[in-house]
Design an enzyme around this catalytic site. Structure first.
Site, PDB file in Angstrom:
ATOM      1  N   HIS A 158      11.094  65.634 145.613  1.00 21.56           N
ATOM      2  CA  HIS A 158      11.152  64.550 144.632  1.00 21.56           C
ATOM      3  C   HIS A 158      11.410  63.243 145.372  1.00 21.56           C
ATOM      4  O   HIS A 158      12.264  63.171 146.257  1.00 21.56           O
ATOM      5  CB  HIS A 158      12.263  64.815 143.624  1.00 21.56           C
ATOM      6  CG  HIS A 158      12.548  63.664 142.715  1.00 21.56           C
ATOM      7  ND1 HIS A 158      11.563  62.981 142.050  1.00 21.56           N
ATOM      8  CD2 HIS A 158      13.723  63.064 142.379  1.00 21.56           C
ATOM      9  CE1 HIS A 158      12.111  62.010 141.335  1.00 21.56           C
ATOM     10  NE2 HIS A 158      13.422  62.047 141.520  1.00 21.56           N
ATOM     11  N   CYS A 212      13.597  64.050 136.145  1.00 16.61           N
ATOM     12  CA  CYS A 212      12.863  64.079 137.417  1.00 16.61           C
ATOM     13  C   CYS A 212      12.515  65.483 137.882  1.00 16.61           C
ATOM     14  O   CYS A 212      11.632  65.659 138.729  1.00 16.61           O
ATOM     15  CB  CYS A 212      13.659  63.353 138.499  1.00 16.61           C
ATOM     16  SG  CYS A 212      13.968  61.608 138.128  1.00 16.61           S
ATOM     17  N   ASN A 246      10.500  55.793 142.590  1.00 14.26           N
ATOM     18  CA  ASN A 246      10.790  57.044 141.888  1.00 14.26           C
ATOM     19  C   ASN A 246       9.964  57.093 140.608  1.00 14.26           C
ATOM     20  O   ASN A 246      10.215  56.337 139.671  1.00 14.26           O
ATOM     21  CB  ASN A 246      12.288  57.104 141.564  1.00 14.26           C
ATOM     22  CG  ASN A 246      12.696  58.407 140.902  1.00 14.26           C
ATOM     23  OD1 ASN A 246      11.871  59.180 140.445  1.00 14.26           O
ATOM     24  ND2 ASN A 246      14.003  58.640 140.839  1.00 14.26           N
TER      25      ASN A 246
END
Length: 323
Positions: free
Chosen positions: A250, A114, A280
């Protein structure tokens, strides 16, 4: 005069298929209330068979180039962050290079989960400052729907697919307040690799290749590490929380995002949130959120934007950019 990387254009791509929490609850033992309470997620996008990391990355890159008023001829490097490449090789970045008609320069993939986009942005910035490139596409593109364990409700409800991209252009600067990337900061701690990982790869054919996560531990480390990365970026540039116009974090969990906003003393309307609609999207989440906020006019030229992300590895980092 020194060279700085100017973020000249942004772009994003989301698959057409939208999957709500209610739709997931028909096949997974979960509910809309359970997911929203713990994550803030309402829906996510899932890729169709033709929507690979290369396909989505190409679409996002085209939009970023158009936004920058640039063409394939202006690109001399492509760095693509992904944990879900189309193939072991060639690199997904090179599939994008071919699809865009870029005929010079180089490209490669980067794997930092990520935090991949922040890592890729850091490398691209270094190459521009060192004169190795003058026009770089930095892309995050992921199809996490293909590595999820649908029997694990603690992870399968958290992720979605998509791609985001920025085009960086080299520019000479005479004033520290000029547009561009002020600094990037990347870190890793391999001893924490087993709290968030994918159980398998091309080199391990006996593994299922599913995402595995210890959510409690990831959350604990995320808040601490991201706060450190944010303070590091501000200190490196002699700035304070009050100087930051926007936080583009994020998009993993609304609770982590809200905690970071409070640490920066930013009101909620100055924190870009897409996790409720995108879930996500790993390396794609930061550029997707940035592209959305640029497109709808929230983030404007001259704004000071703080980007941050944490992912499996553990990997984490931050970037301070004046748009």
């Amino acid at each position: 005069m020194p060279i700085r990387s100017v973020l000249a254009g942004c772009g994003g791509y989301l698959p057409d298929r939208i999957v709500s929490n209610d739709e997931l609850s028909r096949t997974v033992e979960t509910s809309d209330a359970w997911i929203q309470e713990r994550t803030g997620i309402r829906q996510r996008h899932f890729a169709a068979p033709h929507e690979t990391s290369a396909f989505m990355g190409t679409a996002a890159a085209r939009t970023a180039l158009a936004d920058a008023g640039a063409t394939a001829a202006d690109v001399d490097a492509i760095i693509l962050a992904t944990s879900t490449p189309d193939q072991a090789f060639p690199a997904t970045a090179l599939r994008v290079q071919a699809a865009l008609g870029v005929t010079r320069g180089f490209g490669f993939d980067l794997s930092a989960a990520c935090a991949g986009f922040i890592y890729a942005l850091s490398i691209a910035d270094g190459m521009i400052r060192n004169g190795q490139a003058t026009g770089v596409l930095v892309i995050g593109s992921e199809v996490y729907s293909r590595i999820l364990n649908w029997k694990d409700r603690g992870t399968c409800v958290l992720f979605g697919d998509g791609a985001g991209a920025v085009f960086l252009r080299a520019a000479k600067v005479s004033d520290p307040d000029t547009r561009g990337i002020l600094s990037t900061h990347i870190h890793a701690q391999g001893t924490l690799g087993d709290i968030l990982y994918v159980d398998g790869a091309v080199g391990q054919p006996d593994k299922p290749g599913h995402l595995v996560m210890n959510g409690r531990e990831v959350f604990r480390h995320a808040v601490t590490r991201l706060a450190e990365a944010v303070e590091e970026a501000l200190a490196a540039n002699g700035l304070t929380h009050a100087d930051v116009d926007w936080l583009v974090p994020h998009q993993a969990n609304s609770r982590i995002i809200n905690a970071m906003g409070k640490k920066l003393h930013l009101p909620p309307e100055r924190v870009v949130i897409t996790v409720d609609r995108h879930a996500n999207t790993s390396a794609a989440s930061v550029p997707l959120a940035l592209a959305e906020a640029r497109t709808d006019g929230r983030i404007r030229n001259g704004d000071l934007v703080l980007l941050e992300a944490l992912g499996g590895g553990l990997t984490w980092g931050s970037a301070l950019v004046r748009l």
